[in-house]
Design an enzyme around this catalytic site. Sequence first.
Site, PDB file in Angstrom:
ATOM      1  CG  MET A  30     -17.871  -7.186 -22.484  1.00 21.93           C
ATOM      2  SD  MET A  30     -17.088  -6.918 -20.892  1.00 21.93           S
ATOM      3  CE  MET A  30     -17.759  -5.353 -20.428  1.00 21.93           C
ATOM      4  N   GLY A  31     -22.267  -7.896 -24.498  1.00 18.84           N
ATOM      5  CA  GLY A  31     -23.724  -8.036 -24.423  1.00 18.84           C
ATOM      6  C   GLY A  31     -24.403  -6.812 -23.842  1.00 18.84           C
ATOM      7  N   GLY A  36     -25.360   1.334 -30.084  1.00 20.65           N
ATOM      8  CA  GLY A  36     -23.920   1.471 -30.320  1.00 20.65           C
ATOM      9  C   GLY A  36     -23.356   0.173 -30.863  1.00 20.65           C
ATOM     10  CG  HIS A  37     -23.198  -3.267 -28.328  1.00 17.63           C
ATOM     11  ND1 HIS A  37     -24.017  -3.022 -27.251  1.00 17.63           N
ATOM     12  CD2 HIS A  37     -21.952  -3.430 -27.807  1.00 17.63           C
ATOM     13  CE1 HIS A  37     -23.313  -3.020 -26.137  1.00 17.63           C
ATOM     14  NE2 HIS A  37     -22.057  -3.262 -26.445  1.00 17.63           N
ATOM     15  N   GLY A 147     -15.672   0.293 -31.174  1.00 17.92           N
ATOM     16  CA  GLY A 147     -16.316   1.604 -31.078  1.00 17.92           C
ATOM     17  C   GLY A 147     -15.347   2.681 -30.619  1.00 17.92           C
ATOM     18  CG  ASP A 150     -15.283   1.426 -24.963  1.00 13.34           C
ATOM     19  OD1 ASP A 150     -15.261   1.471 -23.734  1.00 13.34           O
ATOM     20  OD2 ASP A 150     -16.336   1.277 -25.612  1.00 13.34           O
ATOM     21  CD  GLN A 153     -12.380  -2.259 -25.886  1.00 14.28           C
ATOM     22  OE1 GLN A 153     -12.470  -2.706 -24.757  1.00 14.28           O
ATOM     23  NE2 GLN A 153     -13.421  -2.145 -26.678  1.00 14.28           N
ATOM     24  NE  ARG A 187     -19.250  -0.750 -16.325  1.00 19.03           N
ATOM     25  CZ  ARG A 187     -18.250  -1.260 -17.048  1.00 19.03           C
ATOM     26  NH1 ARG A 187     -17.867  -0.667 -18.158  1.00 19.03           N
ATOM     27  NH2 ARG A 187     -17.618  -2.356 -16.655  1.00 19.03           N
TER      28      ARG A 187
HETATM   29  P1  AMP Z   1     -18.902  -3.487 -24.714  1.00 19.28           P
HETATM   30  O1  AMP Z   1     -20.020  -4.461 -24.884  1.00 19.28           O
HETATM   31  O2  AMP Z   1     -19.231  -2.320 -23.862  1.00 19.28           O
HETATM   32  O3  AMP Z   1     -17.596  -4.153 -24.372  1.00 19.28           O
HETATM   33  O4  AMP Z   1     -18.687  -2.875 -26.165  1.00 19.28           O
HETATM   34  C1  AMP Z   1     -18.451  -3.670 -27.288  1.00 19.28           C
HETATM   35  C2  AMP Z   1     -18.048  -2.803 -28.444  1.00 19.28           C
HETATM   36  O5  AMP Z   1     -19.096  -1.865 -28.721  1.00 19.28           O
HETATM   37  C3  AMP Z   1     -16.782  -1.976 -28.155  1.00 19.28           C
HETATM   38  O6  AMP Z   1     -15.980  -1.939 -29.330  1.00 19.28           O
HETATM   39  C4  AMP Z   1     -17.347  -0.624 -27.827  1.00 19.28           C
HETATM   40  O7  AMP Z   1     -16.450   0.438 -28.102  1.00 19.28           O
HETATM   41  C5  AMP Z   1     -18.543  -0.560 -28.763  1.00 19.28           C
HETATM   42  N1  AMP Z   1     -19.506   0.435 -28.282  1.00 19.28           N
HETATM   43  C6  AMP Z   1     -20.080   0.486 -27.050  1.00 19.28           C
HETATM   44  N2  AMP Z   1     -20.869   1.588 -26.948  1.00 19.28           N
HETATM   45  C7  AMP Z   1     -20.783   2.225 -28.146  1.00 19.28           C
HETATM   46  C8  AMP Z   1     -21.358   3.424 -28.667  1.00 19.28           C
HETATM   47  N3  AMP Z   1     -22.170   4.193 -27.951  1.00 19.28           N
HETATM   48  N4  AMP Z   1     -21.036   3.781 -29.939  1.00 19.28           N
HETATM   49  C9  AMP Z   1     -20.194   3.017 -30.688  1.00 19.28           C
HETATM   50  N5  AMP Z   1     -19.628   1.872 -30.246  1.00 19.28           N
HETATM   51  C10 AMP Z   1     -19.912   1.489 -28.994  1.00 19.28           C
END
Ligand code: AMP
Length: 279
Positions: A30-31, A36-37, A147, A150, A153, A187
């Site tokens: 979601m950008g 992490g991303h 990741g 989540d 998910q 967040r």
């Molecule tokens: P989001 O943009 O928050 O929807 O996350 C997109 C992807 O990045 C999802 O698969 C998350 O689980 C992963 N993700 C977000 N934060 C982390 C993190 N700290 N470590 C590993 N993966 C992450």
Amino acid sequence: MLVITDPQKMRKYCASISRKGLSIGFVPTMGALHEGHLELVKAAKKRSDVVIVSIFVNPIQFGPKEDFKKYPRDIKKDAALLKKEKVDVLFNPSVEDMIPKDLLSYVEVGKMGDVLCGTSRPGHFRGVATIVAKFFNIIRPDTAFFGAKDFQQQAIIRKMVKDLDMGVEIVTVATVREKSGLAKSSRNAYLSAEQRAQAPALYASLLLAKRMIAAGEKSASKIIVAIKKNILSRTDFVVDYVSIVDSETFEEKKTIKRPVLIAVAAYLGKTRLIDNILV
Ligand code: AMP
């Protein structure tokens, strides 16, 4: 790096890649990208010929009182980060193109979506699974990267792929943390300096649970009480849930028999943070 916004163009591009016999690795996001991303992107680069990252803030996974409108968005900065990682394509479709006004068909995720984060976010995982299914249908990736932060998910997506024979390999990448132990999250940008200083207590409480289990504690309820005390006593966190569950079915465990997932969600002010560990 190519930037594609039109789903039909994306579909054609992906079909041409697959026809050439090249593998596609897909990272949905979601950008508001952080390290992490980027770990997911690095994992995708290692395993795929062509890497596609989507940035799409998905309205159907947000509840009516959630932060869809104010979710952090910075497409220029994100695009620069992805370019640096040598991503092949950034797919950045519009809400109108992805979610038709008369959308009727959804992916139902059953009881796996009703527990843990699903309790306080009804319909969230249905929205996630539906959009991921749409992305999979457009891109037809060989492998998709999620990741462990989540955890629910990635487990639901794995189940969806299996149940619906989608033929996409799902790779789960370990949670990337700050030095303090705080899981990186888009967040986190909402947190004030004071909240940021308190936020690492979430992960610290999970480590305490891990130590209790290593020392022989078998009672899930005792561990849950310890986690709650540990978070609440030192911070302004308001706990949403602390759960100890089977890591595949998400059924609650009363007695610890490894492996279990310990998952927490808690609010710091209006910001909802989640974390988990597998023990
Ligand atoms: P989001 O943009 O928050 O929807 O996350 C997109 C992807 O990045 C999802 O698969 C998350 O689980 C992963 N993700 C977000 N934060 C982390 C993190 N700290 N470590 C590993 N993966 C992450």
